[in-house]
Design a protein around this motif. Structure first.
Motif, PDB file in Angstrom:
ATOM      1  N   LEU A 138      26.875  31.193  -5.708  1.00 62.09           N
ATOM      2  CA  LEU A 138      27.716  30.927  -6.113  1.00 62.09           C
ATOM      3  C   LEU A 138      27.520  32.178  -7.528  1.00 62.09           C
ATOM      4  O   LEU A 138      27.650  31.441  -8.618  1.00 62.09           O
ATOM      5  N   PRO A 139      28.651  33.533  -7.376  1.00 60.82           N
ATOM      6  CA  PRO A 139      28.045  34.791  -7.864  1.00 60.82           C
ATOM      7  C   PRO A 139      27.677  34.296  -9.606  1.00 60.82           C
ATOM      8  O   PRO A 139      29.450  34.485 -10.093  1.00 60.82           O
ATOM      9  N   GLY A 140      27.445  34.442 -10.710  1.00 56.36           N
ATOM     10  CA  GLY A 140      28.072  33.869 -11.924  1.00 56.36           C
ATOM     11  C   GLY A 140      26.433  34.861 -12.545  1.00 56.36           C
ATOM     12  O   GLY A 140      26.847  34.851 -14.018  1.00 56.36           O
TER      13      GLY A 140
ATOM     14  N   LEU B 265      22.036  24.104  -0.817  1.00 56.24           N
ATOM     15  CA  LEU B 265      21.951  24.032  -2.089  1.00 56.24           C
ATOM     16  C   LEU B 265      22.724  25.442  -2.332  1.00 56.24           C
ATOM     17  O   LEU B 265      22.108  26.785  -1.804  1.00 56.24           O
ATOM     18  N   ALA B 266      23.948  25.003  -3.008  1.00 57.63           N
ATOM     19  CA  ALA B 266      24.408  26.507  -3.939  1.00 57.63           C
ATOM     20  C   ALA B 266      24.380  26.780  -5.702  1.00 57.63           C
ATOM     21  O   ALA B 266      23.746  25.847  -6.124  1.00 57.63           O
TER      22      ALA B 266
ATOM     23  N   GLN C 179      30.263  39.122  -1.464  1.00 59.41           N
ATOM     24  CA  GLN C 179      30.519  37.747  -2.168  1.00 59.41           C
ATOM     25  C   GLN C 179      31.487  38.352  -3.244  1.00 59.41           C
ATOM     26  O   GLN C 179      30.363  38.200  -3.890  1.00 59.41           O
ATOM     27  N   GLY C 180      32.535  37.604  -4.391  1.00 59.13           N
ATOM     28  CA  GLY C 180      32.713  38.324  -5.135  1.00 59.13           C
ATOM     29  C   GLY C 180      33.457  36.754  -5.796  1.00 59.13           C
ATOM     30  O   GLY C 180      34.258  36.044  -5.012  1.00 59.13           O
ATOM     31  N   GLY C 181      34.140  37.431  -6.502  1.00 60.64           N
ATOM     32  CA  GLY C 181      35.301  36.411  -7.555  1.00 60.64           C
ATOM     33  C   GLY C 181      34.490  35.821  -8.253  1.00 60.64           C
ATOM     34  O   GLY C 181      33.625  35.840  -8.320  1.00 60.64           O
ATOM     35  N   SER C 182      35.371  34.533  -8.765  1.00 61.42           N
ATOM     36  CA  SER C 182      35.368  33.265  -9.234  1.00 61.42           C
ATOM     37  C   SER C 182      34.639  32.422  -8.509  1.00 61.42           C
ATOM     38  O   SER C 182      34.689  32.484  -7.992  1.00 61.42           O
TER      39      SER C 182
END
Length: 196
Positions: free
Chosen positions: A63-65, A32-33, A77-80
Motif C-alpha cells: 500500500l504505497p505511502g 500481509l499488507a 501500483q499508484g494512487g491513494s
C-alpha cells in the motif's frame, strides 16, 4: 472493507517491527499488507523473514505511502492508500495482481535496492527534505551545477571510499569505490529504466 480475521498493527518505531513479526508467527497469516515506502517495506519484510526463519513467510501486499515508492511503481501500483486497500480487498483470493520480485539480502536485511558510498550520501541528502520527484530533480540539478563549479556539494556527496565486500561465491574483495548500487527492480523515479 475489513475481512473476518484481519488485524491492524501500528509500528511506531523500527524496534517495534521485531516484536510485531514474532506476534505473527502463531497466526495463520495469508496476506500481509504493508503501508509505507521502500524503506518501510524493506524493514518490514526483513523482520518477517528473520522471525519466520525456515517457515515460509506470508505473501505481502504493498500500500504505497512513502516518498518515492519505487517498488510500487515497479509493479504499476499508484494512487491513494485507501484506493489500493479497497482494490486489495476486492481482489482477495482471486489471484489477480500478483507479482514475484526477488529480494537482495545484505546481512540480515532484505530489500529490493542496495546503495553505498556516494549513492548513500546522495540519498541521505535527498531525505533531509523528502520532497518527492520534484526534489530529486532539484537535487540532481544542484549536483550538476556544483560539479561544473567544483563546488562543495559535489565534493561532499561524491568521493571514493575503501570498500570490502564478502560473498559466498567470491570470498572477500577490497577496492576503492565511488559507490555500489544493485537492485531487483529496474525503474527509478519517474519510471526511468536503470537496472537491467
Amino acid at each position: 472493507l475489513k475481512p473476518t480475521g484481519s488485524k491492524l498493527f501500528v509500528t511506531p518505531s523500527v524496534a517495534d517491527l521485531d516484536h510485531f513479526a514474532k506476534e505473527l508467527l502463531p497466526e495463520k497469516i495469508e496476506l500481509l499488507a504493508i503501508c509505507g515506502g521502500d524503506g518501510t517495506i524493506s524493514r518490514t519484510i526483513s523482520a518477517i523473514i528473520n522471525a519466520y526463519g525456515s517457515k515460509p513467510p506470508p505473501r505481502s501486499a504493498i500500500l504505497p505511502g512513502g516518498t518515492m515508492n519505487l517498488l510500487a511503481s515497479q509493479i504499476g501500483q499508484g494512487g491513494s492508500i485507501l484506493r489500493n486497500l479497497k482494490s486489495l480487498a476486492d481482489r482477495r483470493g482471486s489471484g489477480s495482481g500478483r507479482y514475484a520480485i526477488q529480494t537482495i539480502r545484505i546481512g540480515q536485511a532484505y530489500g529490493f535496492l542496495y546503495a553505498d558510498g556516494s549513492n548513500f550520501e546522495i540519498l541521505q541528502e535527498f531525505y533531509k527534505k523528502k520532497t518527492g520527484h520534484v526534489g530529486a530533480v532539484f537535487l540532481g540539478s544542484r549536483m550538476v551545477a556544483s560539479f561544473l563549479a567544483r563546488g562543495k556539494l559535489i565534493r561532499k556527496l561524491v568521493r571514493a571510499e575503501k570498500v570490502t565486500i564478502e560473498t559466498e561465491e567470491t570470498g572477500s574483495l577490497s577496492f576503492d569505490s565511488l559507490g555500489n548500487f544493485a537492485g531487483t527492480i529496474n525503474k527509478l523515479p519517474l519510471g526511468f529504466p536503470f537496472l537491467p
